[in-house]
Design a protein around this motif. Structure first.
Motif, PDB file in Angstrom:
ATOM      1  N   ASN A 258     -12.785  -5.891  -6.197  1.00 44.11           N
ATOM      2  CA  ASN A 258     -13.144  -6.613  -4.373  1.00 44.11           C
ATOM      3  C   ASN A 258     -11.480  -6.274  -3.983  1.00 44.11           C
ATOM      4  OD1 ASN A 258     -13.810  -7.837  -2.312  1.00 44.11           O
ATOM      5  ND2 ASN A 258     -15.213  -9.058  -3.856  1.00 44.11           N
ATOM      6  N   HIS A 259     -11.132  -5.134  -2.576  1.00 43.74           N
ATOM      7  CA  HIS A 259     -11.284  -4.898  -1.862  1.00 43.74           C
ATOM      8  C   HIS A 259     -10.832  -6.579  -1.012  1.00 43.74           C
ATOM      9  CE1 HIS A 259      -7.241  -3.441   0.411  1.00 43.74           C
ATOM     10  NE2 HIS A 259      -7.409  -3.701   1.187  1.00 43.74           N
ATOM     11  N   GLU A 260     -11.510  -6.616  -0.429  1.00 41.07           N
ATOM     12  CA  GLU A 260     -10.847  -8.110  -0.123  1.00 41.07           C
ATOM     13  C   GLU A 260     -10.731  -9.104  -0.434  1.00 41.07           C
ATOM     14  OE1 GLU A 260     -11.411  -8.029   3.897  1.00 41.07           O
ATOM     15  OE2 GLU A 260     -11.327  -5.574   3.588  1.00 41.07           O
ATOM     16  N   LYS A 261     -11.441  -9.908  -1.353  1.00 41.58           N
ATOM     17  CA  LYS A 261     -10.602 -10.742  -2.105  1.00 41.58           C
ATOM     18  C   LYS A 261      -9.372 -10.794  -3.051  1.00 41.58           C
ATOM     19  CE  LYS A 261     -14.966 -13.047  -3.778  1.00 41.58           C
ATOM     20  NZ  LYS A 261     -15.597 -13.912  -4.963  1.00 41.58           N
ATOM     21  N   MET A 262      -9.009  -9.622  -3.313  1.00 41.21           N
ATOM     22  CA  MET A 262      -7.324  -9.329  -3.279  1.00 41.21           C
ATOM     23  C   MET A 262      -6.663  -8.971  -2.153  1.00 41.21           C
ATOM     24  SD  MET A 262      -6.301  -8.783  -6.263  1.00 41.21           S
ATOM     25  CE  MET A 262      -5.121  -7.545  -6.683  1.00 41.21           C
ATOM     26  N   LYS A 263      -7.280  -8.697  -1.395  1.00 40.63           N
ATOM     27  CA  LYS A 263      -6.017  -9.536   0.252  1.00 40.63           C
ATOM     28  C   LYS A 263      -6.039 -10.593  -0.006  1.00 40.63           C
ATOM     29  CE  LYS A 263      -5.213  -7.658   4.167  1.00 40.63           C
ATOM     30  NZ  LYS A 263      -6.107  -7.278   5.515  1.00 40.63           N
TER      31      LYS A 263
ATOM     32  N   GLN B 156      -0.415  -1.880  -6.038  1.00 43.13           N
ATOM     33  CA  GLN B 156       0.402  -2.608  -4.614  1.00 43.13           C
ATOM     34  C   GLN B 156       1.039  -2.571  -5.019  1.00 43.13           C
ATOM     35  OE1 GLN B 156      -3.267  -3.249  -6.331  1.00 43.13           O
ATOM     36  NE2 GLN B 156      -5.060  -3.789  -5.538  1.00 43.13           N
ATOM     37  N   THR B 157       1.334  -2.904  -5.682  1.00 44.55           N
ATOM     38  CA  THR B 157       3.751  -3.023  -6.095  1.00 44.55           C
ATOM     39  C   THR B 157       4.082  -2.583  -5.570  1.00 44.55           C
ATOM     40  OG1 THR B 157       2.465  -4.595  -7.946  1.00 44.55           O
ATOM     41  CG2 THR B 157       4.416  -4.105  -8.119  1.00 44.55           C
ATOM     42  N   PHE B 158       3.362  -1.191  -5.755  1.00 38.95           N
ATOM     43  CA  PHE B 158       4.219  -0.126  -5.900  1.00 38.95           C
ATOM     44  C   PHE B 158       4.445   0.244  -4.130  1.00 38.95           C
ATOM     45  CE2 PHE B 158       3.156   0.332  -9.711  1.00 38.95           C
ATOM     46  CZ  PHE B 158       4.062   0.799 -10.368  1.00 38.95           C
TER      47      PHE B 158
END
Length: 192
Positions: A50-55, A114-116
């Protein structure tokens, strides 16, 4: 030489779980007498996929990490080490970038893609082939393009564990030896 090690856990993987617990002891043996375990909380349920929850989780946890690290006089340290797990890898890399900590060494346990985007400089990564949080091909490519050595463990999940307890102990030992080698600068990893 003044050294500090900072530990950035995952959401469900706190600093007393094996990877962060044993790395902390190994790092102390390497002369990192100053330690900081970042403690943060996010309670909005499963965020995987879930991109939104991850953000949202990243923003909340990053803010908590900033608060916890606000009093650290970074310029007083000759050697800064960030050891991170899962979403903590994103927080550690983005924190180093935001605060201009160019010479931080990063140990990335199960880094997320996203770390990179925060281009950790001097780093090593560890991931399992059965990690449901990451696409192994993507993480491998991102590691390669960022010149970050990536150690891959067959059939290991997001905790870098498999179904065999004794094999897990062997894997943990291997991870800790490689962590020690990287942090102690005795490794043959190529960072160029």
């Amino acid at each position: 030489m003044a050294k500090i090690a900072v530990y950035f856990p995952g959401i469900g993987y706190h600093c007393d779980k094996p990877l962060l617990y044993y790395s902390r002891h190994i790092i102390r043996e390497l002369g990192y007498d100053n330690h900081k375990n970042v403690s943060y909380a996010y309670k909005a349920g499963n965020i995987r996929g879930n991109h939104e929850k991850m953000k949202e989780a990243y923003e909340i946890l990053f803010s908590q990490a900033e608060t916890e690290l606000a009093d650290i006089p970074w310029m007083e340290y000759d050697d800064i080490l960030f050891i991170s797990k899962s979403i903590g890898t994103i927080i550690a890399a983005s924190y180093a970038q935001k605060y201009g900590l160019q010479y931080v060494k990063h140990v990335l346990y199960t880094p997320l893609a996203q770390t990179f985007s925060f281009t950790p400089n001097h780093a090593v990564g560890f991931i399992g082939t059965a990690d449901p949080w990451s696409n192994l091909d993507e993480i491998t490519q991102l590691s390669k393009s960022n010149r970050i050595p990536l150690i891959v463990y067959k059939d290991c999940n997001h905790s870098l564990e498999c179904s065999d307890t004794f094999q897990n102990l062997e894997i943990l030992r291997d991870i800790m030896e490689k962590t020690r080698d990287f942090c102690g600068e005795t490794s043959v990893y190529n960072y160029q």
